[in-house]
Enzyme design. Structure first.
Site, PDB file in Angstrom:
ATOM      1  N   ILE A 160     -27.358  39.951   4.786  1.00  0.00           N
ATOM      2  CA  ILE A 160     -28.041  41.113   4.215  1.00  0.00           C
ATOM      3  C   ILE A 160     -28.455  40.842   2.780  1.00  0.00           C
ATOM      4  O   ILE A 160     -29.587  41.143   2.379  1.00  0.00           O
ATOM      5  CB  ILE A 160     -27.138  42.365   4.316  1.00  0.00           C
ATOM      6  CG1 ILE A 160     -26.877  42.709   5.779  1.00  0.00           C
ATOM      7  CG2 ILE A 160     -27.778  43.553   3.598  1.00  0.00           C
ATOM      8  CD1 ILE A 160     -25.852  43.803   5.999  1.00  0.00           C
ATOM      9  N   ARG A 195     -19.781  48.500   1.308  1.00  0.00           N
ATOM     10  CA  ARG A 195     -18.526  49.141   1.678  1.00  0.00           C
ATOM     11  C   ARG A 195     -18.021  49.982   0.512  1.00  0.00           C
ATOM     12  O   ARG A 195     -18.092  49.570  -0.644  1.00  0.00           O
ATOM     13  CB  ARG A 195     -17.461  48.092   2.036  1.00  0.00           C
ATOM     14  CG  ARG A 195     -17.655  47.414   3.384  1.00  0.00           C
ATOM     15  CD  ARG A 195     -17.403  48.371   4.541  1.00  0.00           C
ATOM     16  NE  ARG A 195     -17.542  47.724   5.846  1.00  0.00           N
ATOM     17  CZ  ARG A 195     -18.665  47.705   6.551  1.00  0.00           C
ATOM     18  NH1 ARG A 195     -19.757  48.281   6.056  1.00  0.00           N
ATOM     19  NH2 ARG A 195     -18.701  47.124   7.737  1.00  0.00           N
ATOM     20  N   ASP A 199     -24.530  54.601  -0.620  1.00  0.00           N
ATOM     21  CA  ASP A 199     -24.538  54.969   0.792  1.00  0.00           C
ATOM     22  C   ASP A 199     -23.132  54.967   1.377  1.00  0.00           C
ATOM     23  O   ASP A 199     -22.910  55.490   2.469  1.00  0.00           O
ATOM     24  CB  ASP A 199     -25.418  53.985   1.585  1.00  0.00           C
ATOM     25  CG  ASP A 199     -25.570  54.370   3.039  1.00  0.00           C
ATOM     26  OD1 ASP A 199     -25.866  55.555   3.310  1.00  0.00           O
ATOM     27  OD2 ASP A 199     -25.394  53.501   3.913  1.00  0.00           O
ATOM     28  N   GLU A 219     -14.707  58.868   3.108  1.00  0.00           N
ATOM     29  CA  GLU A 219     -15.859  59.451   3.798  1.00  0.00           C
ATOM     30  C   GLU A 219     -15.379  60.466   4.822  1.00  0.00           C
ATOM     31  O   GLU A 219     -14.401  60.208   5.530  1.00  0.00           O
ATOM     32  CB  GLU A 219     -16.678  58.346   4.460  1.00  0.00           C
ATOM     33  CG  GLU A 219     -17.280  57.377   3.447  1.00  0.00           C
ATOM     34  CD  GLU A 219     -18.133  56.281   4.084  1.00  0.00           C
ATOM     35  OE1 GLU A 219     -18.287  56.289   5.327  1.00  0.00           O
ATOM     36  OE2 GLU A 219     -18.637  55.426   3.345  1.00  0.00           O
ATOM     37  N   HIS A 232     -23.812  57.269   4.595  1.00  0.00           N
ATOM     38  CA  HIS A 232     -23.544  56.022   5.333  1.00  0.00           C
ATOM     39  C   HIS A 232     -24.609  55.798   6.415  1.00  0.00           C
ATOM     40  O   HIS A 232     -24.321  55.684   7.609  1.00  0.00           O
ATOM     41  CB  HIS A 232     -22.150  56.040   5.959  1.00  0.00           C
ATOM     42  CG  HIS A 232     -21.586  54.666   6.170  1.00  0.00           C
ATOM     43  ND1 HIS A 232     -20.263  54.369   6.027  1.00  0.00           N
ATOM     44  CD2 HIS A 232     -22.181  53.498   6.506  1.00  0.00           C
ATOM     45  CE1 HIS A 232     -20.044  53.084   6.271  1.00  0.00           C
ATOM     46  NE2 HIS A 232     -21.212  52.534   6.559  1.00  0.00           N
ATOM     47  N   LEU A 233     -25.870  55.678   5.949  1.00  0.00           N
ATOM     48  CA  LEU A 233     -27.004  55.556   6.859  1.00  0.00           C
ATOM     49  C   LEU A 233     -27.508  54.130   7.021  1.00  0.00           C
ATOM     50  O   LEU A 233     -28.528  53.907   7.676  1.00  0.00           O
ATOM     51  CB  LEU A 233     -28.172  56.419   6.341  1.00  0.00           C
ATOM     52  CG  LEU A 233     -27.927  57.923   6.238  1.00  0.00           C
ATOM     53  CD1 LEU A 233     -29.158  58.609   5.669  1.00  0.00           C
ATOM     54  CD2 LEU A 233     -27.570  58.496   7.592  1.00  0.00           C
ATOM     55  N   GLY A 234     -26.794  53.151   6.459  1.00  0.00           N
ATOM     56  CA  GLY A 234     -27.302  51.779   6.440  1.00  0.00           C
ATOM     57  C   GLY A 234     -27.740  51.242   7.787  1.00  0.00           C
ATOM     58  O   GLY A 234     -28.731  50.516   7.887  1.00  0.00           O
ATOM     59  N   ALA A 235     -27.016  51.561   8.850  1.00  0.00           N
ATOM     60  CA  ALA A 235     -27.350  51.043  10.185  1.00  0.00           C
ATOM     61  C   ALA A 235     -28.039  52.081  11.060  1.00  0.00           C
ATOM     62  O   ALA A 235     -28.247  51.849  12.255  1.00  0.00           O
ATOM     63  CB  ALA A 235     -26.081  50.558  10.878  1.00  0.00           C
TER      64      ALA A 235
END
Length: 547
Positions: free
Chosen positions: A152, A232, A256, A261, A279-282
């Site tokens: 990444i 993370r 993110d 969480e 937490h929208l990364g994926a």
């Protein structure tokens, strides 16, 4: 025919390979209550889940025929991996399928941060036309620091270059050659801090990276820096970040991921200079299709050709092999962890040498355990025995294994060396009949140390009184010494001592030792997932857990 149960909302397109395969029957049961799942799980050969289904030990007790659990994603927090391993169930995931999604979200966060897009949207949509409060900055000619140059991080760097940004990359495994191929500048953490206008984080969360971006590090950063974290939670000290933003030293942050969480801290959620996403990364259509495609393809391979690529655990060994190799497996993991701590950097080359009885054994599993021990220091739980060699190749690290007929004075002996250029670190170890595991060589020094969870390594001048100084100082700090072993290459030259301790040391003790006249180097060496080495007392399930 193999029966596959899908219990969470997973893309039909991603599961197409399983639907179309003549040897597989796919049964979709989304949002199935736990008690109902327990009643039917014994009918299936494979289970595919996302994050909603909790695969507990209690559930697995009913899974009499289950051979594979697939997580359509990366994290396996909702799966009791140890319980699955004990039942001989392979747990797989899809670690690379979200690379593009996470990369693009990082760039979206960076652009939003630079141009204050979320803040401007919120005000404009409320009916207020304000063009003066949202003056942004350009990415062109700015310096981007990328901490973590894995898949990444590298993809982010490639795309940031198209904006005309200068890229500084930090990663313990980043070589000069790879940096050159990527068209970036290899940098230290301090250089990233001092020169970057933007800093983005792409490392796993490990003991080494937890709190990496703390108050001390933020003070080293360039005034007006902007930070992005889509990796993370916990890598950034959130309290320290808030203080740095409030003071104006950090111009803004885009997060993110969070320490806890879902995030509820009002200092993060209500700060106008901090952008947050849940937490929208994926979370893209394509990424969710890819993870389903990846696990579907691997399930087919496992059942059709017994080929496994992304297991996060290891199938159980035969009882005979396990009984014979238990002490060596535990010791191999330990010397892998210790040698990389001694080296203090990522290696470019790994060498494993076997002598004595071990040259007759199949050491492939032992090789992988040592490599896993080395890599896990920087890569944490993203490395396992299945992917260790793949990750080694991905990081550009070479390795060589030799079996030698010459005798090293022990019935069995293994030596692990890691190096980068002219620098190297070496540990030699053996298992003594009736006494258990021993470390018998550190670099050029002969030693006799039983591996323990907390070890203190000291390099010093070979002069009278050094042992007394160390013992007295530790006594002053109420540190109990288990054992102390001393090794030297020549009288009056340099020597080492290795102490086993009952507990870890704080920085005050280490600083006091470093200031002691005659001591040249002090290092605390600690073993994760420590397994005691007493003969006959190694729990097979503990060995399985390190696998």
């Amino acid at each position: 025919m193999y029966k596959v149960l899908v219990t969470d909302g997973i893309s039909d397109t991603g599961l197409k390979a399983l639907f179309d395969h003549p040897h597989f029957i796919v049964d979709r049961q989304p949002t199935l209550p736990t008690e109902e799942l327990k009643k039917i799980i014994g009918m299936y050969d494979a289970l595919i889940v996302r994050s909603q289904t909790k695969v507990t030990e209690e559930l697995l007790q009913e899974a009499s025929g289950l051979r594979v659990i697939a997580r359509a994603g990366v994290g396996v927090d909702n799966i009791d991996v140890n319980a699955a391993t004990r039942k001989g169930i392979i747990v797989i995931n899809a670690p690379g399928a979200n690379t593009i999604a996470a990369t693009e979200h990082t760039l979206a966060m960076m652009l939003s941060l630079a141009r204050k897009i979320p803040q401007a949207h919120q005000k404009t949509s409320s009916g207020e036309w304000d063009r003066n409060s949202f003056k942004g900055v350009e990415l062109y000619k700015k310096t981007l620091g990328v901490i973590g140059m894995g898949k990444i991080g590298a993809e982010v760097a490639k795309r940031a270059k198209s904006f005309g940004m200068n890229i500084l990359g930090f990663d313990p495994y980043l070589t000069d050659d790879r940096a050159k191929k990527l068209g970036i500048t290899k940098a230290s953490l301090d250089l990233v801090a001092g020169e970057s206008d933007f800093i983005t984080i792409h490392t796993p969360l490990t003991n080494d990276t937890k709190g990496l971006i703390n108050e001390e590090y933020l003070q080293k950063t360039k005034k007006g820096v902007r930070l992005i974290n889509c990796a993370r939670g916990g890598i950034i000290d959130e309290k320290a970040l808030v203080r740095a933003v409030q003071s104006g030293h950090v111009a803004g942050a885009a997060l993110d991921v969070f320490e806890k969480e879902p995030v509820s801290d009002p200092e993060l959620l209500q700060n106008p200079n901090i952008i947050v996403t849940p937490h929208l990364g994926a979370s893209t259509v394509e990424a969710q299709e890819k993870v389903a495609q990846e696990v579907s393809a691997e399930i087919i391979e496992i059942f059709e050709s017994q080929s496994v690529h992304h297991a996060v655990n290891m199938p159980q060994m035969s009882g005979e092999t396990q009984a014979k190799m238990q002490p060596y497996l535990a010791l191999g993991d330990q010397i892998g962890q210790l040698v990389v701590q001694l080296f203090k950097k990522a290696p470019a080359k790994i060498e494993i040498n076997y002598y004595g009885d071990l040259i007759e054994e199949d050491t492939e599993l032992l090789n992988r355990i040592m490599i896993k021990g080395i890599l896990s220091y920087h890569l944490s739980d993203s490395v396992n025995l299945i992917n260790a060699l793949h990750l080694l190749k991905e990081q550009g690290v070479s390795y060589n294994v030799q079996k030698n007929a010459t005798n090293k004075g022990f019935a069995n002996y293994m030596e692990l060396t890691i190096s980068q250029g002219d620098e190297k670190a070496k540990i030699g170890a053996t298992v003594l009949n009736g006494y258990g595991a021993r470390i018998v060589k550190i670099n050029q020094y002969r030693i006799d140390v039983k591996p323990e969870e907390h070890l203190l390594y000291i390099k010093h001048k070979d002069v009278p009184g050094m042992i007394g100084k160390v013992g007295s100082l530790l006594g002053d700090y109420e540190i109990n010494i288990g054992t102390m072993q001393v090794g030297r290459a020549a009288v009056g030259g340099e020597a080492i001592m290795v102490l086993t301790l009952d507990k870890t040391l704080n920085t005050n003790v280490l600083q006091a030792l470093n200031l002691t006249v005659g001591i040249e180097e002090v290092q605390l060496l600690e073993l994760e997932n420590f397994i005691p080495s007493e003969p006959g007392q190694i729990d097979p399930q503990k060995v399985e857990s390190l696998l």
